[in-house]
Design a protein around this motif. Structure first.
Motif, PDB file in Angstrom:
ATOM      1  N   LEU A   1       0.952  -0.984  -0.149  1.00 19.64           N
ATOM      2  CA  LEU A   1      -0.154  -0.334   0.158  1.00 19.64           C
ATOM      3  C   LEU A   1       0.877   1.090  -0.102  1.00 19.64           C
ATOM      4  CD1 LEU A   1      -2.143   0.901   0.187  1.00 19.64           C
ATOM      5  CD2 LEU A   1      -2.802   1.198   2.556  1.00 19.64           C
ATOM      6  N   GLU A   2       1.304   1.009   0.706  1.00 22.99           N
ATOM      7  CA  GLU A   2       2.391   2.584   1.120  1.00 22.99           C
ATOM      8  C   GLU A   2       3.209   2.770  -0.624  1.00 22.99           C
ATOM      9  OE1 GLU A   2       4.217   2.877   5.247  1.00 22.99           O
ATOM     10  OE2 GLU A   2       4.292   1.522   4.470  1.00 22.99           O
ATOM     11  N   GLU A   3       3.747   1.555  -1.032  1.00 16.87           N
ATOM     12  CA  GLU A   3       4.793   2.007  -2.798  1.00 16.87           C
ATOM     13  C   GLU A   3       3.235   1.896  -3.455  1.00 16.87           C
ATOM     14  OE1 GLU A   3       5.787  -1.779  -3.903  1.00 16.87           O
ATOM     15  OE2 GLU A   3       7.781  -2.432  -2.184  1.00 16.87           O
ATOM     16  N   ARG A   4       2.245   1.598  -3.238  1.00 15.13           N
ATOM     17  CA  ARG A   4       0.650   2.090  -4.504  1.00 15.13           C
ATOM     18  C   ARG A   4       0.748   3.771  -3.836  1.00 15.13           C
ATOM     19  NH1 ARG A   4      -3.562  -2.232  -5.607  1.00 15.13           N
ATOM     20  NH2 ARG A   4      -4.481   0.293  -6.084  1.00 15.13           N
ATOM     21  N   ILE A   5       0.899   4.206  -3.024  1.00 18.37           N
ATOM     22  CA  ILE A   5       0.604   4.967  -2.407  1.00 18.37           C
ATOM     23  C   ILE A   5       1.583   6.740  -2.994  1.00 18.37           C
ATOM     24  CG2 ILE A   5       0.160   6.949  -0.466  1.00 18.37           C
ATOM     25  CD1 ILE A   5      -1.105   4.661   1.245  1.00 18.37           C
TER      26      ILE A   5
ATOM     27  N   VAL B   1      -5.884   4.572  -5.396  1.00 17.11           N
ATOM     28  CA  VAL B   1      -6.441   3.249  -4.148  1.00 17.11           C
ATOM     29  C   VAL B   1      -7.155   3.408  -3.197  1.00 17.11           C
ATOM     30  CG1 VAL B   1      -4.183   3.706  -2.629  1.00 17.11           C
ATOM     31  CG2 VAL B   1      -5.546   0.914  -3.139  1.00 17.11           C
ATOM     32  N   THR B   2      -8.437   2.575  -3.002  1.00 18.94           N
ATOM     33  CA  THR B   2      -9.088   2.877  -2.128  1.00 18.94           C
ATOM     34  C   THR B   2      -9.190   1.547  -0.989  1.00 18.94           C
ATOM     35  OG1 THR B   2     -10.719   3.939  -3.669  1.00 18.94           O
ATOM     36  CG2 THR B   2     -11.503   3.148  -1.840  1.00 18.94           C
ATOM     37  N   VAL B   3      -9.234   2.156   0.016  1.00 23.06           N
ATOM     38  CA  VAL B   3      -8.711   1.402   1.455  1.00 23.06           C
ATOM     39  C   VAL B   3      -9.704   0.522   2.309  1.00 23.06           C
ATOM     40  CG1 VAL B   3      -6.474   0.228   2.439  1.00 23.06           C
ATOM     41  CG2 VAL B   3      -6.265   1.679   1.210  1.00 23.06           C
ATOM     42  N   TYR B   4      -9.959  -0.478   2.717  1.00 24.47           N
ATOM     43  CA  TYR B   4     -11.301  -0.878   3.735  1.00 24.47           C
ATOM     44  C   TYR B   4     -10.013  -1.526   4.770  1.00 24.47           C
ATOM     45  CZ  TYR B   4     -14.413  -2.973   6.138  1.00 24.47           C
ATOM     46  OH  TYR B   4     -15.870  -3.424   6.769  1.00 24.47           O
ATOM     47  N   PHE B   5      -9.849  -1.029   5.635  1.00 23.77           N
ATOM     48  CA  PHE B   5      -9.381  -0.755   7.543  1.00 23.77           C
ATOM     49  C   PHE B   5      -9.637  -1.641   7.836  1.00 23.77           C
ATOM     50  CE2 PHE B   5      -6.848   2.222   5.489  1.00 23.77           C
ATOM     51  CZ  PHE B   5      -4.838   2.238   5.459  1.00 23.77           C
ATOM     52  N   TYR B   6      -9.532  -3.022   8.284  1.00 20.07           N
ATOM     53  CA  TYR B   6     -10.922  -3.363   8.913  1.00 20.07           C
ATOM     54  C   TYR B   6      -9.820  -4.566  10.296  1.00 20.07           C
ATOM     55  CZ  TYR B   6     -10.115  -8.133   7.105  1.00 20.07           C
ATOM     56  OH  TYR B   6      -9.120  -8.849   6.559  1.00 20.07           O
ATOM     57  N   SER B   7     -10.326  -4.856  11.342  1.00 18.80           N
ATOM     58  CA  SER B   7     -10.262  -5.967  11.961  1.00 18.80           C
ATOM     59  C   SER B   7     -11.005  -7.124  11.768  1.00 18.80           C
ATOM     60  CB  SER B   7      -9.830  -5.391  13.119  1.00 18.80           C
ATOM     61  OG  SER B   7      -9.267  -6.580  13.752  1.00 18.80           O
TER      62      SER B   7
ATOM     63  N   ASP C   1      -1.266   2.599  13.091  1.00 17.01           N
ATOM     64  CA  ASP C   1       0.081   4.821  12.917  1.00 17.01           C
ATOM     65  C   ASP C   1       0.254   5.250  11.725  1.00 17.01           C
ATOM     66  OD1 ASP C   1      -0.175   4.101  15.854  1.00 17.01           O
ATOM     67  OD2 ASP C   1       1.179   3.516  16.569  1.00 17.01           O
ATOM     68  N   THR C   2       0.838   3.806  11.535  1.00 16.19           N
ATOM     69  CA  THR C   2       1.278   4.447  10.013  1.00 16.19           C
ATOM     70  C   THR C   2       0.362   5.047   8.611  1.00 16.19           C
ATOM     71  OG1 THR C   2       3.078   2.805   9.766  1.00 16.19           O
ATOM     72  CG2 THR C   2       1.953   3.136   7.525  1.00 16.19           C
ATOM     73  N   PHE C   3      -0.720   4.670   9.122  1.00 21.25           N
ATOM     74  CA  PHE C   3      -1.984   5.163   7.823  1.00 21.25           C
ATOM     75  C   PHE C   3      -3.063   5.706   8.702  1.00 21.25           C
ATOM     76  CE2 PHE C   3      -0.693   1.080   5.852  1.00 21.25           C
ATOM     77  CZ  PHE C   3       0.120   1.894   4.389  1.00 21.25           C
TER      78      PHE C   3
ATOM     79  N   GLY D   1      -1.238  10.094  -4.327  1.00 19.47           N
ATOM     80  CA  GLY D   1      -0.017  10.192  -3.627  1.00 19.47           C
ATOM     81  C   GLY D   1      -0.534  10.474  -2.048  1.00 19.47           C
ATOM     82  N   GLU D   2      -1.933  11.335  -2.390  1.00 20.41           N
ATOM     83  CA  GLU D   2      -2.186  11.762  -0.780  1.00 20.41           C
ATOM     84  C   GLU D   2      -3.855  10.824  -0.692  1.00 20.41           C
ATOM     85  OE1 GLU D   2      -0.608  14.282   0.872  1.00 20.41           O
ATOM     86  OE2 GLU D   2       0.796  14.594  -0.906  1.00 20.41           O
ATOM     87  N   GLU D   3      -3.686  11.824   0.579  1.00 25.11           N
ATOM     88  CA  GLU D   3      -5.633  11.245   1.104  1.00 25.11           C
ATOM     89  C   GLU D   3      -5.970  12.017   0.852  1.00 25.11           C
ATOM     90  OE1 GLU D   3      -8.267  10.710   5.119  1.00 25.11           O
ATOM     91  OE2 GLU D   3      -5.778   9.892   5.314  1.00 25.11           O
ATOM     92  N   THR D   4      -7.531  11.416  -0.024  1.00 23.99           N
ATOM     93  CA  THR D   4      -8.527  12.667  -0.455  1.00 23.99           C
ATOM     94  C   THR D   4      -9.198  12.218   0.217  1.00 23.99           C
ATOM     95  OG1 THR D   4      -8.872  11.216  -2.751  1.00 23.99           O
ATOM     96  CG2 THR D   4      -7.442  13.024  -2.812  1.00 23.99           C
ATOM     97  N   ALA D   5      -9.856  11.259   1.134  1.00 28.28           N
ATOM     98  CA  ALA D   5     -11.092  11.470   1.640  1.00 28.28           C
ATOM     99  C   ALA D   5     -11.214  10.041   1.818  1.00 28.28           C
ATOM    100  CB  ALA D   5     -12.303  10.980   0.489  1.00 28.28           C
ATOM    101  N   ARG D   6     -11.798  10.189   3.064  1.00 22.01           N
ATOM    102  CA  ARG D   6     -11.933   9.137   4.371  1.00 22.01           C
ATOM    103  C   ARG D   6     -13.354   8.767   5.284  1.00 22.01           C
ATOM    104  NH1 ARG D   6      -7.500   8.487   9.444  1.00 22.01           N
ATOM    105  NH2 ARG D   6      -6.266   8.343   7.657  1.00 22.01           N
TER     106      ARG D   6
END
Length: 160
Positions: free
Chosen positions: A64-68, A74-80, A117-119, A133-138
């Motif tokens: 993910l870091e490489e793609r950013i 890229v649209t990412v779903y952070f979950y547990s 922490d990274t994201f 390379g930037e976060e545009t929405a959350r």
């Protein structure tokens, strides 16, 4: 004193045997199953989701870091896997993004603790869209379905 030493020795042996058994069972569960995590010591909740169609398209934090950094969208779903809110949101969001043609990658925070922490993830579920390379929405937390629809239409697809 001799009895205490014998008792402690027996406890240590039992504890080591339990660790061995658990590791052996985990390795057996991973046999013949695609494991996208590049590690063999997975949490049981993750193992339970390995073949679930809702939890495919995993991404590793370094990928993910490489793609950013490369400026990819890229649209990412952070979950547990243990998050009850994620368990309710995933069956709505994943089919929705598939129907909309959105490539939603998933990052399992239970397996990659440092990614919190990274994201800059504060709670799960969190969906983040990166562009150039930037976060545009959350979008954070469990939401009504219309909020997810609006988010994907406006922030990811750029529709009004």
């Amino acid at each position: 004193m001799k009895k205490v030493i014998i008792f402690i020795s027996i406890l240590v042996v039992v504890f080591v045997a339990l660790i061995f058994v658990v590791n052996y069972q985990n390795s057996k569960q991973l046999e013949g199953v695609e494991n996208p995590y590049n590690k063999s010591n997975l949490n049981q909740a993750t193992i339970d989701q390995l073949e679930d169609p809702l939890y495919q398209n995993q991404i590793l934090p370094e990928d993910l870091e490489e793609r950013i950094e490369a400026g990819e969208d890229v649209t990412v779903y952070f979950y547990s896997p243990t998050c009850v809110h994620c368990q309710r949101v995933t069956p709505t969001v994943v089919p929705m993004t598939e129907d909309m043609g959105i490539d939603l990658v998933k990052l399992n925070l239970l397996e990659f603790n440092a990614a919190w922490d990274t994201f800059a993830i504060e709670r799960t579920p969190t969906i983040v869209h990166y562009s150039n390379g930037e976060e545009t929405a959350r979008l954070v937390g469990e939401q009504p379905q219309t909020n997810f629809t609006d988010f994907f239409n406006q922030e990811v697809l750029g529709e009004s």
